[in-house]
Enzyme design. Structure first.
Site, short mmCIF file in Angstrom:
data_model
loop_
_atom_site.label_atom_id
_atom_site.label_comp_id
_atom_site.label_asym_id
_atom_site.label_seq_id
_atom_site.Cartn_x
_atom_site.Cartn_y
_atom_site.Cartn_z
N LEU A 99 0.87 -1.18 0.00
CA LEU A 99 0.00 0.00 0.00
C LEU A 99 0.90 1.22 0.00
O LEU A 99 1.79 1.34 0.85
CB LEU A 99 -0.89 0.00 1.25
CG LEU A 99 -1.68 1.27 1.53
CD1 LEU A 99 -2.81 1.44 0.51
CD2 LEU A 99 -2.27 1.25 2.95
N GLY A 100 0.67 2.12 -0.96
CA GLY A 100 1.49 3.33 -1.04
C GLY A 100 1.23 4.28 0.11
O GLY A 100 0.38 4.04 0.98
N GLY A 138 0.88 7.90 -0.35
CA GLY A 138 0.48 9.22 -0.81
C GLY A 138 -0.95 9.57 -0.43
O GLY A 138 -1.65 8.81 0.25
N HIS A 149 2.55 -11.70 -4.04
CA HIS A 149 2.23 -10.95 -5.25
C HIS A 149 0.78 -11.12 -5.69
O HIS A 149 0.42 -10.77 -6.82
CB HIS A 149 3.17 -11.39 -6.39
CG HIS A 149 3.54 -10.28 -7.33
ND1 HIS A 149 3.12 -10.25 -8.63
CD2 HIS A 149 4.28 -9.16 -7.14
CE1 HIS A 149 3.60 -9.17 -9.22
NE2 HIS A 149 4.30 -8.48 -8.34
N LYS A 160 -2.89 -10.04 -6.20
CA LYS A 160 -3.59 -8.74 -6.31
C LYS A 160 -5.07 -9.03 -6.48
O LYS A 160 -5.54 -9.31 -7.58
CB LYS A 160 -3.09 -7.94 -7.52
CG LYS A 160 -1.58 -7.97 -7.75
CD LYS A 160 -0.80 -7.17 -6.75
CE LYS A 160 0.69 -7.30 -7.01
NZ LYS A 160 1.14 -6.80 -8.31
N ASP A 169 -17.70 -7.92 -0.14
CA ASP A 169 -18.83 -8.85 -0.04
C ASP A 169 -18.69 -9.92 -1.13
O ASP A 169 -17.76 -10.70 -1.07
CB ASP A 169 -20.16 -8.11 -0.10
CG ASP A 169 -20.41 -7.27 1.16
OD1 ASP A 169 -19.77 -7.56 2.19
OD2 ASP A 169 -21.23 -6.34 1.11
#
EC number: 2.7.8.5
Length: 365
Positions: free
Chosen positions: A19-20, A22, A111, A113, A118
């Protein structure tokens, strides 16, 4: 994603490399916090649970990182939020002590993603980072109201989470009770336990699907679609198959590798294979299959300028040139075999964007 989080009532499951840190990533965390808060204040409070799976090394990089971004959620909602940090069993001992940040990520990573709300699922190659939210081309497959797929990925992330380190509210990590430590414990024992935990999920899903397949297609008491509609079942007859493929080589789980090799091996003349990758680095086995079969191949690659490492400082800045070198070597071999009509390479380029999509597809005549 924010829209899906706001309407989630039962579960939010998010698996990513990292998770970045910014403002856009903070918006996502704030959205989770707001939804969790509302779930407690509602007239009929929901049992909303949030499970986040990230990679330990990538998620711990720098002073401000994925862990520090998620700590407020853990501290405020300890009973509803779980943050798991997968640590490769291959990074241990002196190697772990001596490898600096960034370089330690080359040893092994989490890795997956997948973003699940729900019974709605986004399957992607994108990480939870601002570039993917703005100007990084990737793939996104959105499956709505698909409980079977949602349940499978929820169980898979739970399983990988169980063999990962658990982030605590004070930024320490703990192993799930009874689990072997990934880098302090015996490596073989850890990998065996992890294999069993993940394969239990895969085998359970396989059993459920075999039962569902039998009920759907081989039952003597099957209703016609018209009869089912008259009985109140408005679901259309199934017309699409989804096969989740898992690859976790340290745990000796290589389903994706086996299926991909099978698809490439069985591709016949007249079939067309589409491959897309942000990082062109075929294994020798895949290279031999591409050059040795009769199917047509259309391969889409990232041009050097849209490689995510383009312009990076230090060693990372040389990565785009390395991929160009591999691409040229491969194409020279294609030409030496006179196969440039059958195997075509194209480069993606878009001003101001980077390219991260990974896909493979096959069509037949």
């Amino acid at each position: 994603m924010k829209g899906q989080i706001k309407t989630a009532r039962r579960r939010v499951v998010m698996a990513s490399l990292y998770l970045g840190t910014g403002p856009l990533e903070q918006e996502l965390v704030d959205c989770l916090e707001s939804t969790l808060e509302k779930s407690l204040q509602a007239k009929f409070p929901s049992d909303l649970k949030v499970s986040i799976l990230l990679d330990f090394t990538r998620g711990s990089r720098g002073r401000k990182n994925s862990r520090t971004m998620l700590l407020p959620l853990l501290q405020r909602f300890p009973e509803q939020v779980r943050v798991s940090l997968f640590h490769t069993p291959n990074l241990r001992g002196l190697l772990r002590l001596l490898m600096p940040e960034r370089f330690n990520e080359t040893i092994g990573l989490q890795h997956i993603k997948v973003y699940l709300f729900d019974n709605n699922v986004i399957l992607s190659g994108a990480n939870l980072s601002d570039s993917y939210f703005t100007n990084r081309q990737d793939r996104y497959v959105f499956l709505q109201d698909c409980p079977e797929v949602a349940d499978f990925f929820s169980e898979l992330v739970d399983a990988v989470g169980d063999v990962s380190l658990q982030l605590q509210g004070d930024d320490t990590v703990q192993v799930v009770e009874g689990m072997v430590h990934p880098y302090e414990g015996d490596r073989a024992a850890y990998c065996e336990a992890a294999n069993k935990r993940v394969m239990d999920v895969i085998n359970s899903a396989r059993t459920r699907q075999q039962l569902l397949h039998t009920q759907t297609f081989h039952s003597d008491s099957l209703l016609t679609q018209e009869d089912a509609a008259a009985a109140g079942d408005r679901r259309p007859a199934p017309d699409t198959w989804i096969y989740p493929l898992i690859q976790m080589k340290p745990f000796e789980i290589q389903i994706d590798e086996i299926i991909t090799e099978t698809l490439l091996t069985e591709a016949e003349r007249g079939a067309r294979i589409y491959l897309t990758t942000g990082y062109f680095n075929l294994t020798q086995a895949y290279m031999d299959l591409v050059l040795g079969t009769r199917a047509e191949y259309q391969i889409l690659l990232a041009s050097p300028e849209v490689n995510g490492f383009f312009g990076a400082k230090g060693v990372a800045g040389a990565i785009p040139a390395a991929y160009v070198h591999i691409e040229r070597q491969f194409y020279r071999e294609v030409c030496s075999l006179g196969q440039q009509e059958r195997v075509q390479l194209q480069e993606y380029w878009r001003r101001g964007w980077t390219f991260h999509a990974k896909e493979d597809a096959r069509s037949g005549c």
